[in-house]
Write a protein that holds these residues in place. Structure first.
Motif, mmCIF file in Angstrom:
data_model
loop_
_atom_site.group_PDB
_atom_site.id
_atom_site.type_symbol
_atom_site.label_atom_id
_atom_site.label_comp_id
_atom_site.label_asym_id
_atom_site.label_seq_id
_atom_site.Cartn_x
_atom_site.Cartn_y
_atom_site.Cartn_z
ATOM 1 N N GLU A 358 108.445 -67.675 59.499
ATOM 2 C CA GLU A 358 108.631 -66.376 60.131
ATOM 3 C C GLU A 358 109.498 -65.468 59.264
ATOM 4 O OE1 GLU A 358 111.662 -67.214 63.751
ATOM 5 O OE2 GLU A 358 109.993 -68.622 63.546
ATOM 6 N N ALA A 359 110.450 -66.070 58.551
ATOM 7 C CA ALA A 359 111.268 -65.269 57.632
ATOM 8 C C ALA A 359 110.422 -64.750 56.472
ATOM 9 C CB ALA A 359 112.434 -66.100 57.116
ATOM 10 N N VAL A 360 109.556 -65.608 55.932
ATOM 11 C CA VAL A 360 108.690 -65.187 54.828
ATOM 12 C C VAL A 360 107.723 -64.103 55.299
ATOM 13 C CG1 VAL A 360 106.925 -65.929 53.180
ATOM 14 C CG2 VAL A 360 108.873 -67.422 53.671
ATOM 15 N N MET A 361 107.114 -64.296 56.484
ATOM 16 C CA MET A 361 106.156 -63.316 56.991
ATOM 17 C C MET A 361 106.839 -61.987 57.307
ATOM 18 S SD MET A 361 103.367 -65.468 59.263
ATOM 19 C CE MET A 361 104.449 -66.603 60.141
ATOM 20 N N TYR A 362 108.074 -62.033 57.809
ATOM 21 C CA TYR A 362 108.802 -60.794 58.077
ATOM 22 C C TYR A 362 109.136 -60.082 56.765
ATOM 23 C CZ TYR A 362 112.166 -57.561 60.185
ATOM 24 O OH TYR A 362 112.831 -56.434 60.609
ATOM 25 N N ALA A 363 109.531 -60.848 55.761
ATOM 26 C CA ALA A 363 109.794 -60.259 54.448
ATOM 27 C C ALA A 363 108.537 -59.587 53.898
ATOM 28 C CB ALA A 363 110.289 -61.338 53.486
ATOM 29 N N HIS A 364 107.381 -60.209 54.124
ATOM 30 C CA HIS A 364 106.121 -59.635 53.658
ATOM 31 C C HIS A 364 105.819 -58.332 54.382
ATOM 32 C CE1 HIS A 364 101.584 -59.497 53.340
ATOM 33 N NE2 HIS A 364 101.934 -59.674 52.087
ATOM 34 N N ARG A 365 106.060 -58.292 55.696
ATOM 35 C CA ARG A 365 105.851 -57.058 56.458
ATOM 36 C C ARG A 365 106.788 -55.951 55.995
ATOM 37 N NH1 ARG A 365 106.370 -56.712 62.428
ATOM 38 N NH2 ARG A 365 105.523 -54.644 62.024
ATOM 39 N N LEU A 366 108.042 -56.296 55.737
ATOM 40 C CA LEU A 366 108.985 -55.297 55.232
ATOM 41 C C LEU A 366 108.491 -54.742 53.904
ATOM 42 C CD1 LEU A 366 112.394 -57.070 56.006
ATOM 43 C CD2 LEU A 366 111.548 -54.983 57.098
ATOM 44 N N HIS A 367 108.054 -55.629 53.033
ATOM 45 C CA HIS A 367 107.550 -55.204 51.727
ATOM 46 C C HIS A 367 106.335 -54.282 51.873
ATOM 47 C CE1 HIS A 367 106.535 -55.373 47.494
ATOM 48 N NE2 HIS A 367 105.314 -55.770 47.798
ATOM 49 N N GLN A 368 105.437 -54.630 52.796
ATOM 50 C CA GLN A 368 104.266 -53.782 53.042
ATOM 51 C C GLN A 368 104.665 -52.401 53.555
ATOM 52 O OE1 GLN A 368 101.997 -56.383 55.725
ATOM 53 N NE2 GLN A 368 100.419 -56.590 54.144
ATOM 54 N N SER A 369 105.824 -52.319 54.212
ATOM 55 C CA SER A 369 106.312 -51.050 54.755
ATOM 56 C C SER A 369 107.228 -50.320 53.775
ATOM 57 C CB SER A 369 107.054 -51.308 56.077
ATOM 58 O OG SER A 369 106.189 -51.878 57.035
ATOM 59 N N LYS A 370 107.167 -50.720 52.500
ATOM 60 C CA LYS A 370 107.900 -50.039 51.420
ATOM 61 C C LYS A 370 109.406 -50.292 51.462
ATOM 62 C CE LYS A 370 103.882 -48.309 50.434
ATOM 63 N NZ LYS A 370 103.055 -48.941 49.379
ATOM 64 N N VAL A 371 109.816 -51.358 52.141
ATOM 65 C CA VAL A 371 111.221 -51.770 52.113
ATOM 66 C C VAL A 371 111.402 -52.725 50.934
ATOM 67 C CG1 VAL A 371 113.046 -53.003 53.340
ATOM 68 C CG2 VAL A 371 111.465 -51.533 54.604
ATOM 69 N N LYS A 372 112.444 -52.521 50.153
ATOM 70 C CA LYS A 372 112.706 -53.417 49.030
ATOM 71 C C LYS A 372 113.176 -54.776 49.557
ATOM 72 C CE LYS A 372 113.913 -49.872 45.622
ATOM 73 N NZ LYS A 372 114.976 -49.374 44.716
ATOM 74 N N VAL A 373 112.538 -55.842 49.075
ATOM 75 C CA VAL A 373 112.829 -57.181 49.576
ATOM 76 C C VAL A 373 113.025 -58.146 48.406
ATOM 77 C CG1 VAL A 373 111.992 -59.134 50.940
ATOM 78 C CG2 VAL A 373 111.465 -56.796 51.660
ATOM 79 N N LYS A 374 114.054 -58.973 48.505
ATOM 80 C CA LYS A 374 114.241 -60.094 47.590
ATOM 81 C C LYS A 374 114.163 -61.366 48.428
ATOM 82 C CE LYS A 374 115.350 -62.079 43.631
ATOM 83 N NZ LYS A 374 114.469 -61.999 42.441
ATOM 84 N N LEU A 375 113.118 -62.152 48.193
ATOM 85 C CA LEU A 375 112.924 -63.404 48.931
ATOM 86 C C LEU A 375 113.363 -64.569 48.056
ATOM 87 C CD1 LEU A 375 111.733 -64.977 51.391
ATOM 88 C CD2 LEU A 375 109.568 -65.045 50.120
ATOM 89 N N LYS A 376 114.276 -65.393 48.577
ATOM 90 C CA LYS A 376 114.743 -66.572 47.858
ATOM 91 C C LYS A 376 114.361 -67.814 48.661
ATOM 92 C CE LYS A 376 116.877 -66.719 44.640
ATOM 93 N NZ LYS A 376 116.483 -66.817 43.208
ATOM 94 N N HIS A 377 113.404 -68.558 48.113
ATOM 95 C CA HIS A 377 112.935 -69.784 48.758
ATOM 96 C C HIS A 377 113.530 -70.985 48.026
ATOM 97 C CE1 HIS A 377 109.782 -73.092 48.865
ATOM 98 N NE2 HIS A 377 110.252 -73.039 50.093
#
Length: 418
Positions: A358-377
């Motif tokens: 859910e964290a990864v999918m939310y990060a993806h949605r933020l990115h799609q909405s032009k929010v800058k995202v740094k995902l660390k897995h």
């Protein structure tokens, strides 16, 4: 049989049972790549014991989140997260003070290496985890000191109200009120107006994400650490992958119970949540795309081979009680219809965590909405691993690496140090 012989026999049985339990703990299978398995096994065992005690108390007809049990759980975790009394503490490089912002108690950690009190400095408003029920700022004292020391940011930790005495939206309202206070009084608090961040782990990550949506144009960053973001579907791939792996640390049952306590609903609704039968059909159909792994879980990450399971036929009674809350972005920020304009996000996820996807999918949605995202897995980490990043006596290599990565990111993006 004499009383002495009977006591010796009983003691022998207990020792044999204890030895067998230790054997079981040491032999529990873990993923082959998971480092420091003995530490993880005993951490998981501690969580299993806490769950067993909670279950027994509930079976006896008492509230498992009673203040006495909270005190016990908080003490156990405090001893885990913080330096032991005989250990040499971290060098004193910060000042810790208590205050009240908008009626909510806070603890303020101010690094000495930061600018003097007459100047402003980057600030993290931190919301601790614990399923909206457990933990406190005091339990997190070691990790919070370490976070302030290493990031060189002022850290304002919020002692928000907790379930079951204070259910949703109490915790959210407290966190929002404190963050608004910090934004409004930034200059007098020594806070840099353009560098106000919110952060949290687990339930605290939920609160940070929700506050970031409410204050979209006021914050510079949201730091989401293993966040709990949605209660719509408890059968995402990571829920399926990790259902039985580390139940003392993370499991569907544990998360569903946390959501019910936060919502102020009885434990008898637990089976409906675990079967995905807790939201009205039309509402589920409308919200399902937000948790669809085929849409929002990038395949190149190679996290899993599973996909989000479909919602079940709703239980009318349960759906009527929890459905409205699930659709509320203050409760489930991942299900907000619009996430554009939210603060830039730094998202930390662990491979062995039911909340991973859910964290990864939310990060993806933020990115799609032009929010800058740094995902660390972190492929060898578990839920809550970040808290062992050096503030206490128990540490993990991945935890130290995660803290180092966050510090590097803040140095570049907040302090402008390359």
């Amino acid at each position: 049989m004499s009383m002495r012989v009977l006591l010796l026999l009983l003691l022998s049985v207990l020792l044999v049972a204890l030895a067998y339990r230790v054997h079981l703990v040491l032999q529990r299978p873990l993923p082959p790549g998971l480092p420091e398995p003995e530490k993880v096994r005993w951490l998981d065992e501690t969580g299993r014991i806490a769950l067993a005690v909670s279950s027994i108390i509930q079976h006896l007809g008492f509230n498992p989140a009673h203040d006495n049990l909270k005190f016990f759980i908080n003490t156990v975790f405090s001893l885990t997260f913080n330096p032991l009394p005989w250990q040499r503490p971290e060098p004193v490089t910060l000042t810790v003070s208590q205050d009240v912002y908008s009626g909510v108690p806070v603890s303020v950690y101010t690094p000495h290496r930061a600018p003097s009190a007459t100047h402003t400095q980057p600030t993290i408003v931190y919301f601790h985890g614990g399923g909206w029920t457990w933990m406190s700022v005091g339990v997190y004292d070691g990790p919070l000191k370490h976070l302030a020391n290493t990031t060189r940011c002022k850290v304002i930790a919020v002692e928000y109200r907790k379930a079951p005495h204070h259910v949703f939206p109490a915790a959210y309202e407290d966190c929002l009120a404190v963050t608004r206070y910090v934004v409004k009084h930034a200059l007098q608090l020594g806070v840099r107006q353009d560098a106000i961040m919110v952060a949290g782990d687990g339930a605290g990550g939920n609160l940070a994400a929700a506050v970031a949506l409410a204050l979209r144009d006021k914050l510079s960053m949201q730091i989401l650490i293993n966040p709990a973001l949605q209660a719509l579907n408890l059968a995402t791939p990571s829920y399926q992958d990790n259902a039985k792996l580390l139940p003392g640390i993370t499991s569907p049952e544990k998360e569903a119970t946390n959501w019910l306590r936060y919502a102020g609903l009885p434990a008898l609704y637990l089976p409906a949540l675990l079967a995905n039968q807790h939201v009205p059909r039309q509402q589920g159909q409308q919200l399902e795309p937000h948790v669809d792994s085929r849409l929002h879980l990038p395949g190149y990450l190679n996290l899993t081979r599973r996909h989000t399971a479909a919602l079940g036929d709703p239980d009318p009674e349960v759906a009527a009680q929890i459905g409205v809350k699930v659709a509320d972005p203050r409760f489930c920020p991942m299900l907000a219809s619009d996430v554009s304009g939210a603060a830039n996000a730094y998202v930390i996820v662990s491979q062995y965590d039911v909340l991973r996807d859910e964290a990864v999918m939310y990060a993806h949605r933020l990115h799609q909405s032009k929010v800058k995202v740094k995902l660390k897995h972190y492929p060898n980490a578990f839920h809550g691993f970040f808290l062992f990043a050096g503030g206490g006596w128990l540490t993990f290599r991945d935890s130290l690496q995660a803290m180092e990565d966050l510090v590097d990111f803040i140095n570049v993006n907040v302090f402008g140090i390359y």
